[in-house]
Write an enzyme that holds these catalytic residues in place. Structure first.
Site, PDB file in Angstrom:
ATOM      1  N   ASN A 107      39.870 -47.782 -64.131  1.00 31.64           N
ATOM      2  CA  ASN A 107      40.982 -47.072 -64.754  1.00 31.64           C
ATOM      3  C   ASN A 107      41.606 -46.181 -63.706  1.00 31.64           C
ATOM      4  OD1 ASN A 107      41.741 -47.187 -67.584  1.00 31.64           O
ATOM      5  ND2 ASN A 107      39.551 -46.908 -67.953  1.00 31.64           N
ATOM      6  N   GLU A 149      27.221 -35.424 -65.989  1.00 33.25           N
ATOM      7  CA  GLU A 149      26.043 -36.219 -65.655  1.00 33.25           C
ATOM      8  C   GLU A 149      24.929 -35.826 -66.635  1.00 33.25           C
ATOM      9  OE1 GLU A 149      24.830 -38.796 -63.855  1.00 33.25           O
ATOM     10  OE2 GLU A 149      22.987 -38.185 -64.830  1.00 33.25           O
ATOM     11  N   CYS A 205      31.817 -38.174 -57.724  1.00 31.47           N
ATOM     12  CA  CYS A 205      32.120 -39.546 -57.300  1.00 31.47           C
ATOM     13  C   CYS A 205      33.617 -39.624 -57.007  1.00 31.47           C
ATOM     14  CB  CYS A 205      31.733 -40.540 -58.383  1.00 31.47           C
ATOM     15  SG  CYS A 205      30.003 -40.366 -58.854  1.00 31.47           S
ATOM     16  N   CYS A 257      37.076 -41.623 -69.033  1.00 31.10           N
ATOM     17  CA  CYS A 257      36.502 -40.283 -69.112  1.00 31.10           C
ATOM     18  C   CYS A 257      37.267 -39.288 -68.266  1.00 31.10           C
ATOM     19  CB  CYS A 257      35.083 -40.290 -68.566  1.00 31.10           C
ATOM     20  SG  CYS A 257      34.206 -41.766 -68.915  1.00 31.10           S
ATOM     21  N   CYS A 291      36.357 -40.838 -59.775  1.00 33.90           N
ATOM     22  CA  CYS A 291      36.216 -40.408 -61.171  1.00 33.90           C
ATOM     23  C   CYS A 291      37.038 -39.156 -61.472  1.00 33.90           C
ATOM     24  CB  CYS A 291      34.736 -40.137 -61.447  1.00 33.90           C
ATOM     25  SG  CYS A 291      34.440 -39.437 -63.072  1.00 33.90           S
ATOM     26  N   SER A 346      24.058 -43.053 -69.723  1.00 37.28           N
ATOM     27  CA  SER A 346      24.449 -43.535 -68.404  1.00 37.28           C
ATOM     28  C   SER A 346      24.230 -42.445 -67.360  1.00 37.28           C
ATOM     29  CB  SER A 346      25.928 -43.924 -68.436  1.00 37.28           C
ATOM     30  OG  SER A 346      26.384 -44.231 -67.142  1.00 37.28           O
ATOM     31  N   SER A 373      24.918 -46.195 -63.080  1.00 35.55           N
ATOM     32  CA  SER A 373      26.182 -46.424 -62.379  1.00 35.55           C
ATOM     33  C   SER A 373      25.850 -46.799 -60.949  1.00 35.55           C
ATOM     34  CB  SER A 373      27.026 -45.148 -62.403  1.00 35.55           C
ATOM     35  OG  SER A 373      27.390 -44.858 -63.720  1.00 35.55           O
ATOM     36  N   CYS A 391      31.715 -42.124 -77.572  1.00 34.01           N
ATOM     37  CA  CYS A 391      31.368 -41.745 -76.199  1.00 34.01           C
ATOM     38  C   CYS A 391      31.403 -40.223 -76.100  1.00 34.01           C
ATOM     39  CB  CYS A 391      32.376 -42.381 -75.251  1.00 34.01           C
ATOM     40  SG  CYS A 391      32.152 -41.908 -73.538  1.00 34.01           S
ATOM     41  N   GLU A 423      36.248 -33.904 -73.859  1.00 32.87           N
ATOM     42  CA  GLU A 423      36.793 -35.006 -74.651  1.00 32.87           C
ATOM     43  C   GLU A 423      35.726 -35.970 -75.145  1.00 32.87           C
ATOM     44  OE1 GLU A 423      39.401 -35.847 -71.238  1.00 32.87           O
ATOM     45  OE2 GLU A 423      38.785 -37.907 -71.545  1.00 32.87           O
ATOM     46  N   CYS A 442      31.851 -32.025 -63.577  1.00 31.24           N
ATOM     47  CA  CYS A 442      30.669 -32.736 -63.078  1.00 31.24           C
ATOM     48  C   CYS A 442      30.500 -32.430 -61.607  1.00 31.24           C
ATOM     49  CB  CYS A 442      30.838 -34.244 -63.293  1.00 31.24           C
ATOM     50  SG  CYS A 442      29.401 -35.189 -62.756  1.00 31.24           S
TER      51      CYS A 442
HETATM   52  N1  SAH Z   1      27.874 -39.325 -65.122  1.00 29.41           N
HETATM   53  C1  SAH Z   1      27.380 -40.494 -65.740  1.00 29.41           C
HETATM   54  C2  SAH Z   1      27.970 -40.754 -67.096  1.00 29.41           C
HETATM   55  C3  SAH Z   1      29.433 -40.495 -67.252  1.00 29.41           C
HETATM   56  S1  SAH Z   1      30.524 -41.557 -66.371  1.00 29.41           S
HETATM   57  C4  SAH Z   1      27.530 -41.674 -64.827  1.00 29.41           C
HETATM   58  O1  SAH Z   1      28.205 -41.567 -63.815  1.00 29.41           O
HETATM   59  O2  SAH Z   1      26.944 -42.706 -65.131  1.00 29.41           O
HETATM   60  C5  SAH Z   1      30.406 -43.056 -67.335  1.00 29.41           C
HETATM   61  C6  SAH Z   1      30.824 -44.309 -66.578  1.00 29.41           C
HETATM   62  O3  SAH Z   1      32.243 -44.324 -66.336  1.00 29.41           O
HETATM   63  C7  SAH Z   1      30.162 -44.417 -65.223  1.00 29.41           C
HETATM   64  O4  SAH Z   1      29.676 -45.708 -64.995  1.00 29.41           O
HETATM   65  C8  SAH Z   1      31.303 -44.084 -64.304  1.00 29.41           C
HETATM   66  O5  SAH Z   1      31.071 -44.552 -63.027  1.00 29.41           O
HETATM   67  C9  SAH Z   1      32.473 -44.717 -65.009  1.00 29.41           C
HETATM   68  N2  SAH Z   1      33.774 -44.264 -64.543  1.00 29.41           N
HETATM   69  C10 SAH Z   1      34.110 -43.084 -63.994  1.00 29.41           C
HETATM   70  N3  SAH Z   1      35.417 -43.064 -63.650  1.00 29.41           N
HETATM   71  C11 SAH Z   1      35.921 -44.263 -63.981  1.00 29.41           C
HETATM   72  C12 SAH Z   1      37.220 -44.860 -63.875  1.00 29.41           C
HETATM   73  N4  SAH Z   1      38.244 -44.198 -63.369  1.00 29.41           N
HETATM   74  N5  SAH Z   1      37.370 -46.133 -64.314  1.00 29.41           N
HETATM   75  C13 SAH Z   1      36.328 -46.806 -64.853  1.00 29.41           C
HETATM   76  N6  SAH Z   1      35.099 -46.296 -64.997  1.00 29.41           N
HETATM   77  C14 SAH Z   1      34.883 -45.039 -64.568  1.00 29.41           C
HETATM   78 FE1  SF4 Z   2      30.107 -37.376 -62.640  1.00 31.44          FE
HETATM   79 FE2  SF4 Z   2      29.632 -39.817 -63.650  1.00 31.44          FE
HETATM   80 FE3  SF4 Z   2      32.107 -39.100 -62.848  1.00 31.44          FE
HETATM   81 FE4  SF4 Z   2      30.227 -39.503 -61.038  1.00 31.44          FE
HETATM   82  S1  SF4 Z   2      31.087 -41.047 -62.441  1.00 31.44           S
HETATM   83  S2  SF4 Z   2      31.662 -37.764 -61.073  1.00 31.44           S
HETATM   84  S3  SF4 Z   2      28.437 -38.734 -62.097  1.00 31.44           S
HETATM   85  S4  SF4 Z   2      30.931 -38.219 -64.530  1.00 31.44           S
END
Ligand code: SAH
Ligand code: SF4
Length: 358
Positions: free
Chosen positions: A297, A165, A116, A341, A119, A196, A219, A105, A92, A112
């Site tokens: 979110n 990532e 985390c 995301c 996420c 990021s 992050s 974006c 997406e 991934c």
């Molecule tokens: N993998 C990279 C880039 C993609 S995630 C990273 O982790 O930085 C982009 C951003 O969205 C990151 O800061 C991530 O922590 C955040 N993110 C992930 N899930 C989220 C959620 N449910 N609500 C808000 N931000 C979120």
């Molecule tokens: Fe991957 Fe970024 Fe989501 Fe962590 S926050 S699982 S690194 S996409």
């Protein structure tokens, strides 16, 4: 053999390809302009090329590897696209309308591996890296969406914050950045691009040497190792001390500002003492750092987390400000259309699974 997308070639690579195939260098430049200035969608529209060259290009490349599956437009103008890749995987892309322009974006991987715990993207382990062409194509699809409506709007900003990532797909990321930054193409300024990362220390060090003026966001999401490890297992490999050493190195080499992303998770990382620890962590780099407080979110599979209250966010913000830390509370985009995301994609996959189970 499956044809690759021509969007994956930097201009230099395209010129080399042309020379290797007995074509003149300026032909590569012409093709480049058709792709990124006129923005045609087929080789046959490149009217100043010979029929023979068009056939060679068609035999070797495709232009767009993405197929639109869903487009959702939110009330605030955010547009979310779900695309299918040639191997049927789905990714997406999100377009946000900001006061300063159109920001896109992009996704860099299918799934991934960082995992985390808050996420949606991490719910699916990485299936594969996207090619540079598949990342560029996301920008082109959004730009074509405006071109088709004859709206004279250009994608002006890019954030690499979609699924995946980016530093775990480093070479393709760099190829993508070179394509979109090319001054005689899309010409998206490096200062308008933000990558990021969850904190892959060796790649942060490599990125510090790349010479592009692209912004870096990290992050962080927690001010100490205990909390960070509990939500981001990558912190086991690259704990906060190592991450901060890479940040110091990056700042020293580039003299550029780093953004720290910090999702506000109720009672996990949002207490005033966490804010104080964060301020202490950044106190020797106040000038070149910036904290982005992000509303969480909610992701249905991760129901152990919920969003911090407004009052707690403001308290947290005040502590940072009192300590002289640059800080903003990020505005939300497209919450009515699952703009976080990975959410649209994970919903669609669930729907399909249900349909096949029936
Ligand atoms: N993998 C990279 C880039 C993609 S995630 C990273 O982790 O930085 C982009 C951003 O969205 C990151 O800061 C991530 O922590 C955040 N993110 C992930 N899930 C989220 C959620 N449910 N609500 C808000 N931000 C979120
Ligand atoms: Fe991957 Fe970024 Fe989501 Fe962590 S926050 S699982 S690194 S996409």
């Amino acid at each position: 053999m499956e044809k690759i997308s021509i969007y994956g070639f930097t201009k230099e690579e395209l010129i080399n390809w042309f020379i290797e195939h007995g074509e003149k260098k300026f032909r590569a430049t012409q093709v480049w302009e058709w792709l990124y200035i006129q923005r045609v969608r087929s080789f046959s529209e490149m009217t100043n090329l010979s029929k023979q060259l068009i056939t060679v290009l068609e035999e070797n490349f495709i232009i767009n590897p993405l197929k639109q599956v869903i487009i959702q437009e939110s009330q605030d103008g955010t547009v979310k696209y779900l695309f299918e890749l040639p191997d049927k995987n789905m990714i997406e892309t999100v377009l946000m309308r900001q006061e300063y322009g159109l920001s896109v974006c992009v996704t860099t991987q299918v799934g991934c591996n960082i995992g985390c715990t808050f996420c949606a993207s991490g719910l699916l382990t990485k299936q594969r890296d996207l090619t540079a062409g598949e990342i560029v194509a996301q920008i082109m699809e959004v730009q074509h969406y405006f071109d088709e409506r004859q709206e004279d709007e250009r994608v002006s900003h890019v954030v690499v914050m979609g699924i995946g990532e980016p530093f775990d797909n480093y070479d393709n990321l760099m190829g993508f950045l070179h394509v979109i930054n090319d001054a005689k193409g899309l010409a998206i300024g490096a200062r308008h691009i933000t990558v990021s990362t969850s904190g892959l220390v060796p790649k942060i060090n490599e990125f510090a040497e790349n010479g592009l003026q692209v912004n870096l966001a990290i992050s962080l999401h927690a001010p100490n190792n205990e909390v960070r490890t509990s939500i981001m297992r990558i912190n086991r490999s690259f704990p906060i001390e190592k991450l901060m050493a890479a940040v110091d190195n990056y700042i020293e080499k580039t003299n550029r500002r780093i953004t720290f992303e910090y999702i506000m998770l109720k009672e996990v990382n949002d207490r005033p003492e966490h804010a104080q620890q964060l301020a202490d962590l950044l106190k020797n780099k106040k000038k070149l750092t910036y904290v982005n407080l992000i509303p969480y979110n909610p992701v249905s599979e991760h129901d152990q987390y919920s969003r911090s209250s407004k009052a707690d966010v403001l308290k947290f913000y005040d502590v940072l400000k009192k300590n002289g830390i640059n800080c903003v509370i990020r505005r939300e985009h497209g919450t009515d259309i699952d703009a976080a995301c990975g959410q649209l994609r994970s919903k669609q996959i669930k729907k399909e699974k249900k349909a096949t189970a029936k």
